[in-house]
Design a protein around this motif. Structure first.
Motif, PDB file in Angstrom:
ATOM      1  N   LEU A 127      13.343  12.825  18.784  1.00  0.00           N
ATOM      2  CA  LEU A 127      13.433  11.386  19.009  1.00  0.00           C
ATOM      3  C   LEU A 127      12.389  10.917  19.995  1.00  0.00           C
ATOM      4  O   LEU A 127      11.776   9.869  19.828  1.00  0.00           O
ATOM      5  CB  LEU A 127      14.837  11.029  19.523  1.00  0.00           C
ATOM      6  N   PHE A 128      12.140  11.710  21.046  1.00  0.00           N
ATOM      7  CA  PHE A 128      11.131  11.345  22.026  1.00  0.00           C
ATOM      8  C   PHE A 128       9.752  11.313  21.402  1.00  0.00           C
ATOM      9  O   PHE A 128       8.914  10.458  21.713  1.00  0.00           O
ATOM     10  CB  PHE A 128      11.155  12.342  23.199  1.00  0.00           C
ATOM     11  N   GLY A 129       9.500  12.238  20.464  1.00  0.00           N
ATOM     12  CA  GLY A 129       8.203  12.289  19.805  1.00  0.00           C
ATOM     13  C   GLY A 129       7.911  11.045  19.001  1.00  0.00           C
ATOM     14  O   GLY A 129       6.758  10.739  18.714  1.00  0.00           O
ATOM     15  N   CYS A 130       8.940  10.297  18.630  1.00  0.00           N
ATOM     16  CA  CYS A 130       8.754   9.058  17.876  1.00  0.00           C
ATOM     17  C   CYS A 130       8.832   7.829  18.770  1.00  0.00           C
ATOM     18  O   CYS A 130       8.889   6.709  18.287  1.00  0.00           O
ATOM     19  CB  CYS A 130       9.802   8.947  16.767  1.00  0.00           C
ATOM     20  N   SER A 131       8.875   8.031  20.088  1.00  0.00           N
ATOM     21  CA  SER A 131       8.917   6.881  20.991  1.00  0.00           C
ATOM     22  C   SER A 131       7.649   6.076  20.826  1.00  0.00           C
ATOM     23  O   SER A 131       6.579   6.601  20.556  1.00  0.00           O
ATOM     24  CB  SER A 131       9.053   7.353  22.441  1.00  0.00           C
ATOM     25  N   GLY A 132       7.757   4.787  21.003  1.00  0.00           N
ATOM     26  CA  GLY A 132       6.611   3.918  20.783  1.00  0.00           C
ATOM     27  C   GLY A 132       6.568   3.404  19.354  1.00  0.00           C
ATOM     28  O   GLY A 132       5.815   2.513  19.023  1.00  0.00           O
ATOM     29  N   ALA A 133       7.368   3.985  18.485  1.00  0.00           N
ATOM     30  CA  ALA A 133       7.512   3.483  17.110  1.00  0.00           C
ATOM     31  C   ALA A 133       8.991   3.241  16.890  1.00  0.00           C
ATOM     32  O   ALA A 133       9.831   3.891  17.473  1.00  0.00           O
ATOM     33  CB  ALA A 133       6.986   4.511  16.117  1.00  0.00           C
ATOM     34  N   LYS A 134       9.318   2.325  16.025  1.00  0.00           N
ATOM     35  CA  LYS A 134      10.717   2.020  15.770  1.00  0.00           C
ATOM     36  C   LYS A 134      11.056   2.327  14.321  1.00  0.00           C
ATOM     37  O   LYS A 134      10.210   2.283  13.448  1.00  0.00           O
ATOM     38  CB  LYS A 134      11.020   0.553  16.080  1.00  0.00           C
ATOM     39  N   LYS A 135      12.323   2.658  14.117  1.00  0.00           N
ATOM     40  CA  LYS A 135      12.786   2.821  12.752  1.00  0.00           C
ATOM     41  C   LYS A 135      12.674   1.482  12.042  1.00  0.00           C
ATOM     42  O   LYS A 135      13.041   0.445  12.574  1.00  0.00           O
ATOM     43  CB  LYS A 135      14.232   3.308  12.732  1.00  0.00           C
ATOM     44  N   ALA A 136      12.123   1.506  10.856  1.00  0.00           N
ATOM     45  CA  ALA A 136      11.865   0.259  10.151  1.00  0.00           C
ATOM     46  C   ALA A 136      13.040  -0.096   9.264  1.00  0.00           C
ATOM     47  O   ALA A 136      13.908   0.721   8.986  1.00  0.00           O
ATOM     48  CB  ALA A 136      10.596   0.398   9.309  1.00  0.00           C
ATOM     49  N   GLY A 137      13.028  -1.324   8.785  1.00  0.00           N
ATOM     50  CA  GLY A 137      14.087  -1.788   7.917  1.00  0.00           C
ATOM     51  C   GLY A 137      13.868  -1.421   6.473  1.00  0.00           C
ATOM     52  O   GLY A 137      14.519  -1.966   5.594  1.00  0.00           O
ATOM     53  N   GLY A 138      12.940  -0.521   6.183  1.00  0.00           N
ATOM     54  CA  GLY A 138      12.613  -0.184   4.813  1.00  0.00           C
ATOM     55  C   GLY A 138      13.506   0.856   4.201  1.00  0.00           C
ATOM     56  O   GLY A 138      13.285   1.306   3.090  1.00  0.00           O
ATOM     57  N   GLY A 139      14.553   1.300   4.937  1.00  0.00           N
ATOM     58  CA  GLY A 139      15.449   2.304   4.389  1.00  0.00           C
ATOM     59  C   GLY A 139      15.394   3.583   5.194  1.00  0.00           C
ATOM     60  O   GLY A 139      14.653   3.718   6.175  1.00  0.00           O
ATOM     61  N   LYS A 140      16.174   4.562   4.777  1.00  0.00           N
ATOM     62  CA  LYS A 140      16.320   5.812   5.509  1.00  0.00           C
ATOM     63  C   LYS A 140      14.982   6.540   5.642  1.00  0.00           C
ATOM     64  O   LYS A 140      14.286   6.761   4.658  1.00  0.00           O
ATOM     65  CB  LYS A 140      17.325   6.709   4.790  1.00  0.00           C
ATOM     66  N   GLY A 141      14.651   6.916   6.870  1.00  0.00           N
ATOM     67  CA  GLY A 141      13.472   7.725   7.125  1.00  0.00           C
ATOM     68  C   GLY A 141      12.187   6.959   7.333  1.00  0.00           C
ATOM     69  O   GLY A 141      11.187   7.537   7.739  1.00  0.00           O
ATOM     70  N   TRP A 142      12.182   5.656   7.089  1.00  0.00           N
ATOM     71  CA  TRP A 142      10.966   4.865   7.267  1.00  0.00           C
ATOM     72  C   TRP A 142      10.774   4.517   8.742  1.00  0.00           C
ATOM     73  O   TRP A 142      11.714   4.146   9.428  1.00  0.00           O
ATOM     74  CB  TRP A 142      11.028   3.589   6.438  1.00  0.00           C
ATOM     75  N   ILE A 143       9.532   4.626   9.206  1.00  0.00           N
ATOM     76  CA  ILE A 143       9.183   4.365  10.599  1.00  0.00           C
ATOM     77  C   ILE A 143       8.063   3.337  10.643  1.00  0.00           C
ATOM     78  O   ILE A 143       7.064   3.455   9.933  1.00  0.00           O
ATOM     79  CB  ILE A 143       8.709   5.660  11.309  1.00  0.00           C
ATOM     80  N   SER A 144       8.234   2.323  11.486  1.00  0.00           N
ATOM     81  CA  SER A 144       7.223   1.281  11.618  1.00  0.00           C
ATOM     82  C   SER A 144       6.051   1.777  12.460  1.00  0.00           C
ATOM     83  O   SER A 144       6.236   2.416  13.501  1.00  0.00           O
ATOM     84  CB  SER A 144       7.830   0.038  12.275  1.00  0.00           C
ATOM     85  N   LEU A 145       4.833   1.471  12.012  1.00  0.00           N
ATOM     86  CA  LEU A 145       3.627   1.837  12.754  1.00  0.00           C
ATOM     87  C   LEU A 145       2.991   0.644  13.467  1.00  0.00           C
ATOM     88  O   LEU A 145       2.069   0.816  14.265  1.00  0.00           O
ATOM     89  CB  LEU A 145       2.587   2.459  11.813  1.00  0.00           C
ATOM     90  N   PHE A 146       3.469  -0.558  13.181  1.00  0.00           N
ATOM     91  CA  PHE A 146       2.893  -1.774  13.764  1.00  0.00           C
ATOM     92  C   PHE A 146       4.027  -2.694  14.179  1.00  0.00           C
ATOM     93  O   PHE A 146       4.881  -3.039  13.366  1.00  0.00           O
ATOM     94  CB  PHE A 146       1.984  -2.460  12.744  1.00  0.00           C
ATOM     95  N   ASP A 147       4.036  -3.097  15.469  1.00  0.00           N
ATOM     96  CA  ASP A 147       5.156  -3.875  15.996  1.00  0.00           C
ATOM     97  C   ASP A 147       5.044  -5.368  15.745  1.00  0.00           C
ATOM     98  O   ASP A 147       5.935  -6.138  16.118  1.00  0.00           O
ATOM     99  CB  ASP A 147       5.348  -3.600  17.493  1.00  0.00           C
ATOM    100  N   GLY A 148       3.945  -5.813  15.135  1.00  0.00           N
ATOM    101  CA  GLY A 148       3.775  -7.219  14.830  1.00  0.00           C
ATOM    102  C   GLY A 148       3.340  -8.074  16.000  1.00  0.00           C
ATOM    103  O   GLY A 148       3.117  -9.279  15.848  1.00  0.00           O
ATOM    104  N   LYS A 149       3.178  -7.449  17.181  1.00  0.00           N
ATOM    105  CA  LYS A 149       2.848  -8.202  18.383  1.00  0.00           C
ATOM    106  C   LYS A 149       1.627  -7.673  19.131  1.00  0.00           C
ATOM    107  O   LYS A 149       1.019  -8.404  19.908  1.00  0.00           O
ATOM    108  CB  LYS A 149       4.040  -8.199  19.338  1.00  0.00           C
ATOM    109  N   SER A 150       1.307  -6.402  18.936  1.00  0.00           N
ATOM    110  CA  SER A 150       0.232  -5.786  19.712  1.00  0.00           C
ATOM    111  C   SER A 150      -0.436  -4.688  18.886  1.00  0.00           C
ATOM    112  O   SER A 150       0.051  -4.311  17.821  1.00  0.00           O
ATOM    113  CB  SER A 150       0.783  -5.183  21.007  1.00  0.00           C
TER     114      SER A 150
END
Length: 213
Positions: free
Chosen positions: A14-37
């Motif tokens: 979980l720590f290794g994925c810090s800085g990225a958030k789980k996306a709303g695209g379904g199970k296992g999807w991770i967002s790479l862009f926060d839409g703000k920065s």
């Protein structure tokens, strides 16, 4: 003791994925862009080509590339699904690279480009695997958001537009890179967005990845 070890390992993942958030695209999807920065992204030669506008990355300016450089998978992806919402303006040319690596200047030598082009003078259209499997057909119009999807599983590459398969390609055994693209062979690497030229305007948002085994 075994239970403690399992818990500790889970925390590390979980720590290794810090800085990225789980996306709303379904199970296992991770967002790479926060839409703000541009956190987790790195510019090449002309950073002004990329701006954030209404939650999306606007690409408009001289040749440049924006590379994912964040913590997810230590920005080194081999097998994965990746998708983004994309919109082109009239006459624009852009691209979505995978298996690439940061390069200070020029078009990336390493990795593959999935074309983003619905009306540019270059006939190779959106979802083409550029200079590998080139597609003439136009599936979507300028000024409309669409989903660009890419899957790499072993030597197999699939591209889709709005769930419609455009390219299915398997790299042959003993394949060598095509002329002009010295690193265009299946390996691993990061993603990059392309700024092609000052007249090309495109938008990317909801960039999400799902790593595969």
């Amino acid at each position: 003791m075994i239970r403690v070890s399992v818990i500790f390992a889970t925390v590390l993942v979980l720590f290794g994925c810090s800085g990225a958030k789980k996306a709303g695209g379904g199970k296992g999807w991770i967002s790479l862009f926060d839409g703000k920065s541009f956190d987790g992204w790195k510019f090449s030669e002309k950073p002004g080509t990329f701006k954030i506008e209404n939650g999306s990355i606007m690409v408009a300016g001289p040749r440049s590339h924006l590379y994912y450089d964040g913590p997810v998978m230590n920005h080194d992806f081999k097998n994965f699904e990746v998708k983004a919402q994309v919109m082109t303006k009239a006459g624009s040319n852009s691209g979505f690279y995978f298996h690439t690596q940061f390069q200070e200047r020029g078009f990336p030598d390493k990795g593959f480009e999935v074309q983003v082009n619905n009306s540019h003078t270059d006939w190779k259209r959106t979802a083409s695997l550029y200079d590998i499997v080139d597609v003439r057909e136009v599936y979507v119009k300028d000024d409309e958001w669409f989903t660009l999807y890419i899957k790499v599983d072993g030597k197999n590459v699939t591209t889709k537009i709005n769930d419609k398969t455009v390219v299915e390609w398997t790299e042959p055994a003993g394949a060598t890179a095509p002329k002009g693209h010295p690193g265009r062979v299946i390996s691993s690497g990061t993603f990059a967005l392309q700024g092609h030229d000052p007249k090309s305007v495109a938008y990317f948002k909801d960039i999400m990845v799902r790593p595969l085994p």
